[in-house]
Motif scaffolding. Structure first.
Motif, PDB file in Angstrom:
ATOM      1  N   ILE A  63      51.664  26.771 -67.219  1.00  0.00           N
ATOM      2  CA  ILE A  63      51.334  25.161 -67.435  1.00  0.00           C
ATOM      3  C   ILE A  63      51.096  25.729 -65.558  1.00  0.00           C
ATOM      4  CG2 ILE A  63      51.951  23.159 -66.907  1.00  0.00           C
ATOM      5  CD1 ILE A  63      54.524  23.642 -69.119  1.00  0.00           C
ATOM      6  N   GLY A  64      49.300  25.064 -65.403  1.00  0.00           N
ATOM      7  CA  GLY A  64      49.099  24.813 -64.373  1.00  0.00           C
ATOM      8  C   GLY A  64      48.715  23.605 -64.114  1.00  0.00           C
ATOM      9  N   GLU A 115      45.223  24.452 -73.704  1.00  0.00           N
ATOM     10  CA  GLU A 115      44.257  23.625 -72.667  1.00  0.00           C
ATOM     11  C   GLU A 115      44.901  22.268 -72.421  1.00  0.00           C
ATOM     12  OE1 GLU A 115      43.380  25.503 -70.934  1.00  0.00           O
ATOM     13  OE2 GLU A 115      42.535  27.024 -72.024  1.00  0.00           O
ATOM     14  N   THR A 116      45.149  21.421 -73.690  1.00  0.00           N
ATOM     15  CA  THR A 116      45.124  20.121 -74.097  1.00  0.00           C
ATOM     16  C   THR A 116      45.658  19.627 -75.467  1.00  0.00           C
ATOM     17  OG1 THR A 116      45.543  17.650 -73.145  1.00  0.00           O
ATOM     18  CG2 THR A 116      43.210  19.630 -74.229  1.00  0.00           C
ATOM     19  N   PHE A 122      48.946  24.287 -71.222  1.00  0.00           N
ATOM     20  CA  PHE A 122      47.860  23.622 -71.489  1.00  0.00           C
ATOM     21  C   PHE A 122      47.555  23.037 -68.981  1.00  0.00           C
ATOM     22  CE2 PHE A 122      50.930  20.336 -69.766  1.00  0.00           C
ATOM     23  CZ  PHE A 122      52.291  21.181 -70.880  1.00  0.00           C
ATOM     24  N   MET A 123      46.867  22.332 -68.732  1.00  0.00           N
ATOM     25  CA  MET A 123      46.699  22.251 -67.525  1.00  0.00           C
ATOM     26  C   MET A 123      46.788  20.990 -67.149  1.00  0.00           C
ATOM     27  SD  MET A 123      43.445  23.901 -67.086  1.00  0.00           S
ATOM     28  CE  MET A 123      42.268  23.776 -68.620  1.00  0.00           C
ATOM     29  N   PRO A 163      42.648  17.497 -58.001  1.00  0.00           N
ATOM     30  CA  PRO A 163      43.367  18.485 -58.304  1.00  0.00           C
ATOM     31  C   PRO A 163      44.591  17.665 -59.315  1.00  0.00           C
ATOM     32  CG  PRO A 163      43.413  17.765 -56.024  1.00  0.00           C
ATOM     33  CD  PRO A 163      42.387  17.299 -56.238  1.00  0.00           C
ATOM     34  N   GLY A 164      45.459  18.637 -60.187  1.00  0.00           N
ATOM     35  CA  GLY A 164      46.496  17.874 -60.476  1.00  0.00           C
ATOM     36  C   GLY A 164      47.420  18.114 -59.402  1.00  0.00           C
ATOM     37  N   THR A 165      48.647  16.957 -59.558  1.00  0.00           N
ATOM     38  CA  THR A 165      49.804  17.659 -58.857  1.00  0.00           C
ATOM     39  C   THR A 165      51.075  18.634 -58.941  1.00  0.00           C
ATOM     40  OG1 THR A 165      50.742  15.574 -59.086  1.00  0.00           O
ATOM     41  CG2 THR A 165      49.209  15.176 -57.675  1.00  0.00           C
ATOM     42  N   VAL A 166      51.230  18.993 -57.468  1.00  0.00           N
ATOM     43  CA  VAL A 166      52.243  20.110 -58.047  1.00  0.00           C
ATOM     44  C   VAL A 166      53.628  19.854 -58.280  1.00  0.00           C
ATOM     45  CG1 VAL A 166      54.191  21.213 -56.242  1.00  0.00           C
ATOM     46  CG2 VAL A 166      51.559  21.913 -55.941  1.00  0.00           C
TER      47      VAL A 166
END
Ligand code: SAM
Ligand code: SF4
Ligand code: FES
Length: 345
Positions: free
Chosen positions: A224-225, A158-159, A195-196, A240-243
């Protein structure tokens, strides 16, 4: 970047520098190098896994996840063993040779029930691999599930930041997560960590640590996402996390752990209409079409707007096949074991 592609081990400060200085051109170069590395290792094959999300009941309370136990808005479900084997049968007939059984941490599914379930799937479909993704358990259950026939286990770390991990997981510990991953590897599973990207407060140094941890662990699979917010969690208002940044991480993971199986995740497909295709072009080589019954899919809502949950998704396999071919790859319906596993067995 070229050093990485040639197999050099980068120091943390070099990775952080790289992460902080990527621009459009260097990103393109990074993705090209990752693509070449993946072609060297696995050719242009993309492995398909049938995903069965068999329970959304979870005793844990991860801050980011829609299945967290404090989310009282969610209608909970649990598929019975015979419903799960029916999904596998349907998947087997469609050609799948890996089933990924994923759930929240649901104690109704005791070791005994899971042993029976896994042995019956294996006796019906001996040439199929079973991947579990059911969270943290002790060594003994992990051993018994392997003996019953499970082959692989996905447990993202996860991290790699202890402080961030602790802030996001009030009911779990950083040490235990890592100890469970090591236990799974020692017991004999093909393991998946990951991980995210874009978690609130996550820094480039944290992401460099994620990559270095993977390089040290040498998992068979790497998930990974992007982090995506869910409306009924404490992180609902976080961006949100970026692409773009997720693609950087996928490409770097491919260069640093060349033999890994790396899925183009559903979260990538949710963050961008072509997110999974972009991930495949940046080094990913697995996709996991959803095989869960249509009636339960909207209830396995980890984050807002998750794709493949509506009627349009009845045939994810064919949708994904078209997308894979259009992106320049070809579908491989075999078991798709990791190169690391094949060279050690
Ligand atoms: N309960 C098991 C576990 O946590 O390992 C397996 C199921 S859990 C839903 C699978 C993965 O979903 C987690 O490892 C996490 O990385 C991902 N996930 C959960 N919530 C998410 C979110 N809001 N955004 C992106 N990924 C998320
Ligand atoms: Fe449960 Fe897994 Fe979601 Fe955490 S990430 S709340 S363990 S389903
Ligand atoms: Fe599920 Fe396209 S892959 S609808």
């Amino acid at each position: 970047m070229e050093q990485l592609a040639a197999g050099a081990v980068l120091h943390k400060h070099e990775l952080v520098y790289l992460l902080n200085h990527l621009d459009e051109d260097s990103r393109k170069q990074l993705q090209t190098l990752a693509h070449q590395k993946r072609v060297q290792a696995y050719g242009t094959s993309v492995y398909l896994r049938g995903l069965i999300e068999f329970s959304n009941i979870c005793k844990q309370n991860c801050l980011y996840c829609g299945l967290r136990s404090s989310n009282k808005e969610l209608s909970r479900y649990r598929l019975l063993p015979e419903e799960i084997t029916a999904c596998c049968r349907e998947g087997y007939e469609l050609g799948y040779r890996t089933f990924v059984l994923q759930s929240g941490e649901d104690d109704w599914y005791t070791t005994e029930k899971l042993v029976l379930l896994i042995s019956s799937i294996k006796s019906m479909f001996p040439d199929a691999a079973i991947t579990l993704s059911i969270g943290e358990r002790e060594d003994e259950p992990y051993t018994r599930l392997l003996e019953a026939g499970a082959d692989r286990y996905l447990l993202r770390h996860e991290t790699a930041s202890p402080a961030l991990y602790q802030a996001l997981h009030p009911t779990m510990t950083f040490e235990n997560r890592r100890s469970r991953l090591r236990a799974l590897q020692r017991i004999g599973y093909q393991i998946g960590a990951g991980f995210m990207v874009g978690l609130p407060g996550q820094t480039s140094a944290d992401l460099a640590d994620d990559l270095l941890y993977l390089q040290q662990l040498q998992p068979d699979m790497i998930g990974i996402g992007p982090f995506l917010p869910h409306h009924a969690t404490p992180l609902k208002n976080e961006p949100p996390g970026t692409v773009e940044q997720t693609l950087d991480m996928i490409a770097l993971a491919r260069l640093m752990v060349p033999d890994a199986l790396i899925p183009a995740t559903t979260a990538m497909g949710t963050a961008h209409p072509q997110g999974r295709e972009l991930a495949l072009q940046a080094g990913a080589n697995v996709v996991m079409p959803n095989l869960s019954p249509l009636s339960v899919r909207p209830k396995y809502m980890l984050y807002n707007n998750k794709i493949c949950t509506g009627d349009e998704s009845a045939q994810c396999r064919f949708c994904l096949e078209r997308r894979i071919e259009a992106a320049g790859f070809h579908v491989d319906m075999g078991r798709g074991d990791s190169l690391k596993h094949l060279t050690h067995s």
